[in-house]
Design a protein around this motif. Sequence first.
Motif, mmCIF file in Angstrom:
data_model
loop_
_atom_site.group_PDB
_atom_site.id
_atom_site.type_symbol
_atom_site.label_atom_id
_atom_site.label_comp_id
_atom_site.label_asym_id
_atom_site.label_seq_id
_atom_site.Cartn_x
_atom_site.Cartn_y
_atom_site.Cartn_z
ATOM 1 N N ASP A 182 -49.136 53.861 -14.333
ATOM 2 C CA ASP A 182 -49.943 54.427 -13.240
ATOM 3 C C ASP A 182 -49.200 55.521 -12.492
ATOM 4 O OD1 ASP A 182 -52.167 52.992 -13.782
ATOM 5 O OD2 ASP A 182 -51.834 51.445 -12.256
ATOM 6 N N ASP A 183 -47.883 55.538 -12.601
ATOM 7 C CA ASP A 183 -47.102 56.607 -11.953
ATOM 8 C C ASP A 183 -47.225 57.924 -12.710
ATOM 9 O OD1 ASP A 183 -46.248 54.709 -10.187
ATOM 10 O OD2 ASP A 183 -44.257 54.430 -11.096
ATOM 11 N N TYR A 184 -47.809 57.874 -13.907
ATOM 12 C CA TYR A 184 -47.815 59.059 -14.786
ATOM 13 C C TYR A 184 -49.229 59.313 -15.319
ATOM 14 C CZ TYR A 184 -42.954 57.805 -14.377
ATOM 15 O OH TYR A 184 -41.725 57.480 -13.851
ATOM 16 N N PRO A 185 -50.119 59.849 -14.465
ATOM 17 C CA PRO A 185 -51.536 59.978 -14.866
ATOM 18 C C PRO A 185 -51.757 60.929 -16.037
ATOM 19 C CG PRO A 185 -51.120 60.964 -12.686
ATOM 20 C CD PRO A 185 -49.882 60.228 -13.059
ATOM 21 N N ALA A 186 -50.971 61.996 -16.128
ATOM 22 C CA ALA A 186 -51.175 62.927 -17.255
ATOM 23 C C ALA A 186 -50.713 62.276 -18.561
ATOM 24 C CB ALA A 186 -50.418 64.228 -16.996
ATOM 25 N N VAL A 187 -49.669 61.454 -18.481
ATOM 26 C CA VAL A 187 -49.229 60.703 -19.669
ATOM 27 C C VAL A 187 -50.334 59.749 -20.111
ATOM 28 C CG1 VAL A 187 -47.628 58.911 -20.456
ATOM 29 C CG2 VAL A 187 -46.747 60.920 -19.237
ATOM 30 N N ARG A 188 -50.942 59.072 -19.150
ATOM 31 C CA ARG A 188 -52.047 58.145 -19.472
ATOM 32 C C ARG A 188 -53.173 58.851 -20.225
ATOM 33 N NH1 ARG A 188 -52.840 53.080 -18.368
ATOM 34 N NH2 ARG A 188 -52.011 52.065 -16.516
ATOM 35 N N ARG A 189 -53.562 60.032 -19.743
ATOM 36 C CA ARG A 189 -54.666 60.768 -20.399
ATOM 37 C C ARG A 189 -54.256 61.183 -21.816
ATOM 38 N NH1 ARG A 189 -55.005 62.865 -15.077
ATOM 39 N NH2 ARG A 189 -53.882 64.767 -15.640
ATOM 40 N N TRP A 190 -52.993 61.590 -21.974
ATOM 41 C CA TRP A 190 -52.491 61.981 -23.303
ATOM 42 C C TRP A 190 -52.451 60.770 -24.256
ATOM 43 C CZ3 TRP A 190 -47.409 60.222 -24.690
ATOM 44 C CH2 TRP A 190 -46.920 60.724 -25.898
ATOM 45 N N LEU A 191 -52.087 59.602 -23.738
ATOM 46 C CA LEU A 191 -52.096 58.393 -24.581
ATOM 47 C C LEU A 191 -53.501 58.152 -25.136
ATOM 48 C CD1 LEU A 191 -49.914 55.893 -22.461
ATOM 49 C CD2 LEU A 191 -49.216 57.153 -24.510
ATOM 50 N N ALA A 192 -54.505 58.376 -24.291
ATOM 51 C CA ALA A 192 -55.897 58.184 -24.747
ATOM 52 C C ALA A 192 -56.249 59.235 -25.804
ATOM 53 C CB ALA A 192 -56.848 58.264 -23.553
ATOM 54 N N ARG A 193 -55.789 60.466 -25.628
ATOM 55 C CA ARG A 193 -56.066 61.504 -26.653
ATOM 56 C C ARG A 193 -55.422 61.115 -27.978
ATOM 57 N NH1 ARG A 193 -55.508 64.850 -22.215
ATOM 58 N NH2 ARG A 193 -53.308 65.366 -22.517
ATOM 59 N N MET A 194 -54.210 60.590 -27.916
ATOM 60 C CA MET A 194 -53.533 60.182 -29.156
ATOM 61 C C MET A 194 -54.300 59.053 -29.849
ATOM 62 S SD MET A 194 -50.891 61.788 -30.181
ATOM 63 C CE MET A 194 -49.983 60.665 -31.238
ATOM 64 N N ALA A 195 -54.720 58.073 -29.078
ATOM 65 C CA ALA A 195 -55.414 56.912 -29.659
ATOM 66 C C ALA A 195 -56.760 57.305 -30.263
ATOM 67 C CB ALA A 195 -55.592 55.827 -28.606
ATOM 68 N N ALA A 196 -57.282 58.482 -29.875
ATOM 69 C CA ALA A 196 -58.568 58.945 -30.406
ATOM 70 C C ALA A 196 -58.404 59.826 -31.650
ATOM 71 C CB ALA A 196 -59.317 59.724 -29.317
ATOM 72 N N GLN A 197 -57.188 60.025 -32.108
ATOM 73 C CA GLN A 197 -56.970 60.877 -33.289
ATOM 74 C C GLN A 197 -57.545 60.215 -34.551
ATOM 75 O OE1 GLN A 197 -55.177 64.154 -33.453
ATOM 76 N NE2 GLN A 197 -56.119 63.776 -31.480
ATOM 77 N N PRO A 198 -58.219 60.987 -35.409
ATOM 78 C CA PRO A 198 -58.745 60.397 -36.647
ATOM 79 C C PRO A 198 -57.615 59.786 -37.480
ATOM 80 C CG PRO A 198 -59.515 62.678 -36.359
ATOM 81 C CD PRO A 198 -58.510 62.425 -35.279
ATOM 82 N N GLY A 199 -57.819 58.554 -37.917
ATOM 83 C CA GLY A 199 -56.805 57.874 -38.731
ATOM 84 C C GLY A 199 -55.818 57.062 -37.919
ATOM 85 N N PHE A 200 -55.921 57.132 -36.572
ATOM 86 C CA PHE A 200 -54.968 56.416 -35.704
ATOM 87 C C PHE A 200 -54.926 54.927 -36.048
ATOM 88 C CE2 PHE A 200 -54.067 53.835 -31.983
ATOM 89 C CZ PHE A 200 -52.921 54.411 -31.489
ATOM 90 N N VAL A 201 -53.716 54.378 -36.085
ATOM 91 C CA VAL A 201 -53.569 52.917 -36.220
ATOM 92 C C VAL A 201 -52.742 52.404 -35.051
ATOM 93 C CG1 VAL A 201 -53.783 52.710 -38.733
ATOM 94 C CG2 VAL A 201 -51.544 53.252 -37.729
ATOM 95 N N ALA A 202 -53.095 51.217 -34.575
ATOM 96 C CA ALA A 202 -52.359 50.622 -33.452
ATOM 97 C C ALA A 202 -51.081 49.967 -33.967
ATOM 98 C CB ALA A 202 -53.234 49.601 -32.748
ATOM 99 N N MET A 203 -50.126 49.800 -33.041
ATOM 100 C CA MET A 203 -48.856 49.145 -33.382
ATOM 101 C C MET A 203 -49.008 47.623 -33.253
ATOM 102 S SD MET A 203 -45.319 50.052 -31.497
ATOM 103 C CE MET A 203 -44.316 48.781 -30.888
ATOM 104 N N GLU A 204 -48.382 46.893 -34.188
ATOM 105 C CA GLU A 204 -48.313 45.429 -34.016
ATOM 106 C C GLU A 204 -47.317 45.161 -32.900
ATOM 107 O OE1 GLU A 204 -47.391 42.917 -37.375
ATOM 108 O OE2 GLU A 204 -48.332 44.390 -38.692
ATOM 109 N N GLN A 205 -47.614 44.258 -32.002
ATOM 110 C CA GLN A 205 -46.679 44.016 -30.884
ATOM 111 C C GLN A 205 -46.348 42.551 -30.739
ATOM 112 O OE1 GLN A 205 -47.842 46.050 -27.235
ATOM 113 N NE2 GLN A 205 -49.185 47.304 -28.484
#
Length: 205
Positions: A182-205
């Motif tokens: 929450d301290d980094y709102p532009a980073v948050r928006r960029w994370l969402a852009r990355m997750a929307a990339q075609p072919g994106f896969v999530a990390m196992e955690q």
Amino acid sequence: MSDLILHQDPRSGNCYKIALTAALLGIPLTIRDYDIMKGETRTPDFLADVNGNGRIPVLQIGDKFLPESNAACWYLAQGSPLVPDDRFQQADVLRWMFFEQYNHEPNVATLRFWLRFIGQDKLSDAQQAQIPAKRAAGDAALKLMDGHLARNDWFVGEGATLADIALFAYTHVCEQGSFALDDYPAVRRWLARMAAQPGFVAMEQ
Ligand SMILES: N[C@@H](CCC(=O)N[C@@H](CS)C(=O)NCC(=O)O)C(=O)O
């Protein structure tokens, strides 16, 4: 490309960078899992046959072994849009990948590893003493990224590159290392852009 094997621990962001690069490019990988918590990358066989540095990830290309996450991503992505053609932009991608390895990963990823996987009560006195400095250095890296992303959608150029992949891997799980997105709102928006990339896969955690 010849047969590709990713030697990995699925909880590792460094390994995830390679899996994500391959997924975005539609490159198939064979996966070989190790448990770093059990020392499986420190056995004599692993040291002799896979990586004398005792660490994953390692990308195996036929009978050749390539350690270091960002080198492996580079191997996979050369000639694709994830590595720009422009000479300056190519060097700028490397600049962010070096930043990731020097300023970001040793702080953001290390605190995640210590706090989520080892546990604060099991850390040595020396590790406990390093927490405030690592948190300050990790926050400095995230702040720099946030400033850049407040003015640009991507780290380099007009689309996702290896710079974004390298920095995404541990940033999107930084809260597991006690950082506050929450301290980094532009980073948050960029994370969402990355997750929307075609072919994106999530990390196992
Ligand atoms: N600079 C290396 C870092 C590799 C690294 O630190 N790997 C960790 C997991 S993320 C590891 O294998 N740890 C197990 C150990 O050191 O025994 C890269 O980017 O690949």
